[in-house]
Design an enzyme around this catalytic site. Sequence first.
Site, mmCIF file in Angstrom:
data_model
loop_
_atom_site.group_PDB
_atom_site.id
_atom_site.type_symbol
_atom_site.label_atom_id
_atom_site.label_comp_id
_atom_site.label_asym_id
_atom_site.label_seq_id
_atom_site.Cartn_x
_atom_site.Cartn_y
_atom_site.Cartn_z
ATOM 1 C CG HIS A 254 -2.312 0.520 0.999
ATOM 2 N ND1 HIS A 254 -3.335 -0.261 0.558
ATOM 3 C CD2 HIS A 254 -2.859 1.761 1.181
ATOM 4 C CE1 HIS A 254 -4.455 0.467 0.477
ATOM 5 N NE2 HIS A 254 -4.188 1.694 0.845
ATOM 6 N N GLY A 286 4.935 0.241 -5.273
ATOM 7 C CA GLY A 286 5.684 0.662 -4.086
ATOM 8 C C GLY A 286 6.974 1.350 -4.467
ATOM 9 C CB ILE A 288 7.263 2.049 -9.368
ATOM 10 C CG1 ILE A 288 7.409 0.648 -8.760
ATOM 11 C CG2 ILE A 288 7.623 2.106 -10.855
ATOM 12 C CD1 ILE A 288 8.713 -0.050 -9.026
HETATM 13 C C1 LIG Z 1 -3.287 9.047 -2.077
HETATM 14 C C2 LIG Z 1 -3.324 7.560 -2.125
HETATM 15 C C3 LIG Z 1 -4.546 6.894 -2.023
HETATM 16 C C4 LIG Z 1 -4.594 5.503 -2.107
HETATM 17 N N1 LIG Z 1 -5.804 4.873 -2.081
HETATM 18 C C5 LIG Z 1 -5.857 3.529 -2.244
HETATM 19 C C6 LIG Z 1 -7.119 2.869 -2.360
HETATM 20 O O1 LIG Z 1 -8.182 3.490 -2.301
HETATM 21 N N2 LIG Z 1 -7.120 1.509 -2.529
HETATM 22 C C7 LIG Z 1 -5.951 0.791 -2.604
HETATM 23 O O2 LIG Z 1 -5.986 -0.435 -2.750
HETATM 24 N N3 LIG Z 1 -4.749 1.401 -2.514
HETATM 25 C C8 LIG Z 1 -4.680 2.738 -2.356
HETATM 26 N N4 LIG Z 1 -3.461 3.350 -2.313
HETATM 27 C C9 LIG Z 1 -2.232 2.546 -2.449
HETATM 28 C C10 LIG Z 1 -1.862 2.384 -3.923
HETATM 29 O O3 LIG Z 1 -2.785 1.561 -4.597
HETATM 30 C C11 LIG Z 1 -0.469 1.747 -4.079
HETATM 31 O O4 LIG Z 1 -0.444 0.511 -3.413
HETATM 32 C C12 LIG Z 1 0.661 2.641 -3.585
HETATM 33 O O5 LIG Z 1 0.375 3.989 -3.806
HETATM 34 C C13 LIG Z 1 1.947 2.258 -4.293
HETATM 35 O O6 LIG Z 1 3.034 2.980 -3.830
HETATM 36 P P1 LIG Z 1 3.573 4.322 -4.528
HETATM 37 O O7 LIG Z 1 2.610 5.403 -4.146
HETATM 38 O O8 LIG Z 1 4.905 4.510 -3.905
HETATM 39 O O9 LIG Z 1 3.581 4.120 -6.019
HETATM 40 C C14 LIG Z 1 -3.397 4.749 -2.246
HETATM 41 C C15 LIG Z 1 -2.174 5.424 -2.339
HETATM 42 C C16 LIG Z 1 -2.124 6.813 -2.297
HETATM 43 C C17 LIG Z 1 -0.790 7.496 -2.440
#
Ligand SMILES: Cc1cc2nc3c(=O)[nH]c(=O)nc-3n(C[C@H](O)[C@H](O)[C@H](O)COP(=O)(O)O)c2cc1C
Length: 387
Positions: A254, A286, A288
């Site tokens: 996440h 994660g 990237i």
């Molecule tokens: C602002 C924000 C909101 C997010 N909301 C969700 C979500 O609603 N559902 C989910 O599965 N992951 C959510 N994520 C996690 C992303 O799907 C993902 O796993 C993560 O952002 C990957 O890492 P990175 O931001 O370093 O690319 C969220 C991430 C961010 C930054």
Amino acid sequence: MVEFTSLQEMLLAAHEKLAPATWDFIIGGTEAESTLRRNRHGLDRLAFRPRVLRDVSRIDTSTTFLGHELSLPVMMAPVGSLALVDPDGAVAVAGACRTVGSMLIYSTFADPPLDVVRQKVDHPLVLGLYVRGDEAWVDQAVDEAVAAGCVAIAVVTEAPYYSRRERDLLNRFRSRGSKSGTYAATQKILREGGSPDATAAAEARMVTARLTWDTVERIRKRSNLPIILKGIATAEDARMAVEHGVSAVYVSNHGGRQLDSARGCIEALPEIVAAVGGHAEVILDGGIYRGTDVLKAIALGARAVCIGRLQCWALAAGGEAGLVRAMEILEEEIIIAMGLIGASNLAGLDRSYLVATDPIESAHVLNPFPVVKERLARLTAPGKSEH
Ligand SMILES: Cc1cc2nc3c(=O)[nH]c(=O)nc-3n(C[C@H](O)[C@H](O)[C@H](O)COP(=O)(O)O)c2cc1C
């Protein structure tokens, strides 16, 4: 719109446009933010072993995910609260995906609703399903995904509890996923009992924590769609995912926003790829943020990667066109890096292109963007107002 020349320029524009609490919500992680940093640490400690004297005049960056063509091995991670970043929210992201040949995993917490996105943009979509209710709720969410023509369902497994993101707590910032009241109070009621209303509320709050392999099975059977499990972090669970017939294993923590003190995703990838043994596709997110990050994940066996924060920053900087531009820049970075390491296509990449080394900087989410890091540090430096 400014014709952004680099991802760093886009980040600086995003920083300027976003309210400070929104910037913090996007960039932040849980508690000590060690998982967030380890995502970067894992990538920063890998260096390339470039091969030379190969004809790299033609570079193919394309791949497929679950049979769908991707021009780059980069998709959009599910992101909730997208409307905080851009009023068009998921419509803008889906539109950018159609333009560049990518794919959006639409979060249950994104705006506008799934059917609206599907009506406005005719392009394959995956539902990123945060289970937020009982079996009837799950069935309805699955039926909506099928009706909206989703090509797969990504079940989010890494969020049975909503973690303590201290930047948001300090800013008194509430996202759509966050809930009021402590888990400690909820657990006490479940343990010791309370009024019927309080007990019902406590049970309702724990509905996300009841997600198990049985729910996955239920979703698979009801939808008849390929299932992706998002949040797999160990070989053991990857093996179970394969046993449960999932089509893709999505390695994710996440973005360091759930469990703190976890491994970086790229570090978990090799054992997961080995455990899956080719019986499902493996994707990862994660940290990237650069073309070279994408190639490291591919070299370690990922089929494609997803971007979360980079998607938000690009959208904040320039809306749908900004996200298209970010993907163009990523494509440029990927082509150049592939040319420089001697790989003409993604299938030719393997571990022999990588070596573990010492990272040059201590882990930081902004390590890939030194100019942004420098400028933001200057903005917050003591005595700044005297100059
Ligand atoms: C602002 C924000 C909101 C997010 N909301 C969700 C979500 O609603 N559902 C989910 O599965 N992951 C959510 N994520 C996690 C992303 O799907 C993902 O796993 C993560 O952002 C990957 O890492 P990175 O931001 O370093 O690319 C969220 C991430 C961010 C930054």
